[in-house]
Scaffold this motif. Structure first.
Motif, PDB file in Angstrom:
ATOM      1  N   CYS A   1      74.533  76.943  27.363  1.00 56.91           N
ATOM      2  CA  CYS A   1      73.304  76.525  27.881  1.00 56.91           C
ATOM      3  C   CYS A   1      72.498  75.522  27.067  1.00 56.91           C
ATOM      4  O   CYS A   1      72.995  75.484  25.789  1.00 56.91           O
ATOM      5  CB  CYS A   1      72.340  77.674  28.175  1.00 56.91           C
ATOM      6  SG  CYS A   1      72.124  78.797  26.835  1.00 56.91           S
TER       7      CYS A   1
ATOM      8  N   ASN B   1      78.797  84.534  23.597  1.00 58.90           N
ATOM      9  CA  ASN B   1      77.796  85.205  24.024  1.00 58.90           C
ATOM     10  C   ASN B   1      78.142  85.546  25.615  1.00 58.90           C
ATOM     11  O   ASN B   1      77.546  84.801  26.334  1.00 58.90           O
ATOM     12  CB  ASN B   1      76.468  84.482  23.934  1.00 58.90           C
ATOM     13  CG  ASN B   1      75.260  85.119  24.621  1.00 58.90           C
ATOM     14  OD1 ASN B   1      75.223  86.384  24.849  1.00 58.90           O
ATOM     15  ND2 ASN B   1      74.395  84.196  24.741  1.00 58.90           N
TER      16      ASN B   1
ATOM     17  N   SER C   1      71.746  77.069  23.441  1.00 58.11           N
ATOM     18  CA  SER C   1      72.800  77.546  22.506  1.00 58.11           C
ATOM     19  C   SER C   1      73.428  76.002  21.760  1.00 58.11           C
ATOM     20  O   SER C   1      73.636  76.258  20.693  1.00 58.11           O
ATOM     21  CB  SER C   1      73.849  78.255  23.113  1.00 58.11           C
ATOM     22  OG  SER C   1      74.646  77.463  24.116  1.00 58.11           O
TER      23      SER C   1
ATOM     24  N   CYS D   1      75.400  84.997  28.424  1.00 55.08           N
ATOM     25  CA  CYS D   1      75.064  83.709  29.025  1.00 55.08           C
ATOM     26  C   CYS D   1      76.266  82.839  29.238  1.00 55.08           C
ATOM     27  O   CYS D   1      76.391  81.933  30.122  1.00 55.08           O
ATOM     28  CB  CYS D   1      74.205  83.038  28.272  1.00 55.08           C
ATOM     29  SG  CYS D   1      73.536  81.288  28.862  1.00 55.08           S
TER      30      CYS D   1
ATOM     31  N   ASP E   1      78.064  81.684  26.864  1.00 58.50           N
ATOM     32  CA  ASP E   1      77.876  80.567  25.574  1.00 58.50           C
ATOM     33  C   ASP E   1      79.135  80.671  24.717  1.00 58.50           C
ATOM     34  O   ASP E   1      79.500  81.702  24.039  1.00 58.50           O
ATOM     35  CB  ASP E   1      76.573  80.473  24.720  1.00 58.50           C
ATOM     36  CG  ASP E   1      75.490  80.276  25.591  1.00 58.50           C
ATOM     37  OD1 ASP E   1      75.623  79.743  26.495  1.00 58.50           O
ATOM     38  OD2 ASP E   1      74.449  81.200  25.254  1.00 58.50           O
TER      39      ASP E   1
ATOM     40  N   CYS F   1      71.352  83.453  22.863  1.00 56.64           N
ATOM     41  CA  CYS F   1      71.687  81.978  22.922  1.00 56.64           C
ATOM     42  C   CYS F   1      71.534  81.204  21.820  1.00 56.64           C
ATOM     43  O   CYS F   1      72.106  80.510  21.228  1.00 56.64           O
ATOM     44  CB  CYS F   1      71.109  81.356  24.102  1.00 56.64           C
ATOM     45  SG  CYS F   1      71.356  82.198  25.751  1.00 56.64           S
TER      46      CYS F   1
ATOM     47  N   ARG G   1      67.208  84.676  26.060  1.00 54.67           N
ATOM     48  CA  ARG G   1      67.584  83.712  25.424  1.00 54.67           C
ATOM     49  C   ARG G   1      67.781  83.696  23.900  1.00 54.67           C
ATOM     50  O   ARG G   1      68.273  82.965  23.359  1.00 54.67           O
ATOM     51  CB  ARG G   1      66.618  82.559  25.620  1.00 54.67           C
ATOM     52  CG  ARG G   1      66.416  82.097  27.085  1.00 54.67           C
ATOM     53  CD  ARG G   1      67.805  81.393  27.171  1.00 54.67           C
ATOM     54  NE  ARG G   1      67.731  80.797  28.626  1.00 54.67           N
ATOM     55  CZ  ARG G   1      68.745  80.514  29.308  1.00 54.67           C
ATOM     56  NH1 ARG G   1      70.020  80.945  28.818  1.00 54.67           N
ATOM     57  NH2 ARG G   1      69.033  80.358  30.482  1.00 54.67           N
TER      58      ARG G   1
HETATM   59 ZN    ZN Z   1      73.004  80.635  26.669  1.00 53.69          ZN
END
Ligand code: ZN
Length: 154
Positions: free
Chosen positions: A64, A36, A67, A39, A41, A128, A125
Motif C-alpha cells: 500500500c 505484513n 508501506s 495488508c 505488503d 504498514c 496502518r
Molecule cells: Zn499496507
C-alpha cells in the motif's frame, strides 16, 4: 493543523509515486525480506554495510501507499548513516507511530519521517509503516529468515 496534515499527505504521496532507492544494489552484503500479512505488503531490503556505516541501501516491494512511502523515506534517511543511528531511529520511529512510549528526546532526529505520526490514529496502518523498519532490523542483525509483522519479537 490541517495545513500541516496536507503537507504530510503530500510527502507521503510523493514518495509513493516516486519511491527513492527503489531496486537492487550491486554491492549489497545484507538483505532481508519482510511481509505484513494484514495488508499484503512486501519489502525486500538490500544493504551495503561497511565499517558500521550503511554505505548503500535499496528496497523492492509491493504494497500500500503507506508501506511504500515508509520504505522510501527510511532508505533516504539512512543512506550513509551509522548502523547505531539506524537502530536508534528504529526505536524512535516505532514510538512515533505506536505512541507506546514517549519519544526519546535525544538525537538522532526523525526529520521527514515525522510525517508518519498521523498513522498512530489508524492502528491497522501502523504495521504498514513499520514493516520496512522491522525488515531493516532483520538485515542489520543478519537474519536470513523472512520477518513478519505478525511474529512476536524475540
Ligand atoms: Zn499496507
Amino acid at each position: 493543523m490541517s495545513e500541516l496534515r496536507d503537507l504530510y499527505q503530500e510527502v507521503i504521496l510523493d514518495h509513493t509515486k516516486n519511491p527513492r532507492n527503489f531496486g537492487k544494489i550491486e554491492n549489497g552484503n545484507r538483505m532481508a525480506e519482510g511481509f505484513n500479512p494484514l495488508c499484503g505488503d512486501r519489502c525486500h531490503l538490500y544493504l551495503n554495510l561497511e565499517d558500521g556505516i550503511i554505505k548503500d541501501i535499496a528496497f523492492e516491494g509491493s504494497g500500500c501507499a503507506i508501506s511504500t512511502a515508509s520504505s522510501s523515506l527510511m532508505t533516504e534517511r539512512l543512506k550513509g548513516k551509522p548502523e547505531k543511528e539506524a537502530r536508534a531511529l528504529f526505536d524512535k520511529f516505532h514510538n512515533l507511530v505506536t505512541g507506546e512510549k514517549e519519544p526519546s528526546p535525544e538525537p538522532p532526529e526523525l526529520d521527514k519521517l515525522e510525517v508518519f505520526e498521523g498513522v498512530r490514529e489508524f492502528p491497522v496502518r501502523v504495521k504498514c509503516a513499520t514493516l520496512a523498519w522491522h525488515t531493516l532490523k532483520a538485515a542489520l542483525d543478519n537474519k536470513a529468515k523472512m520477518v513478519s509483522t505478525e511474529e512476536e519479537e524475540e
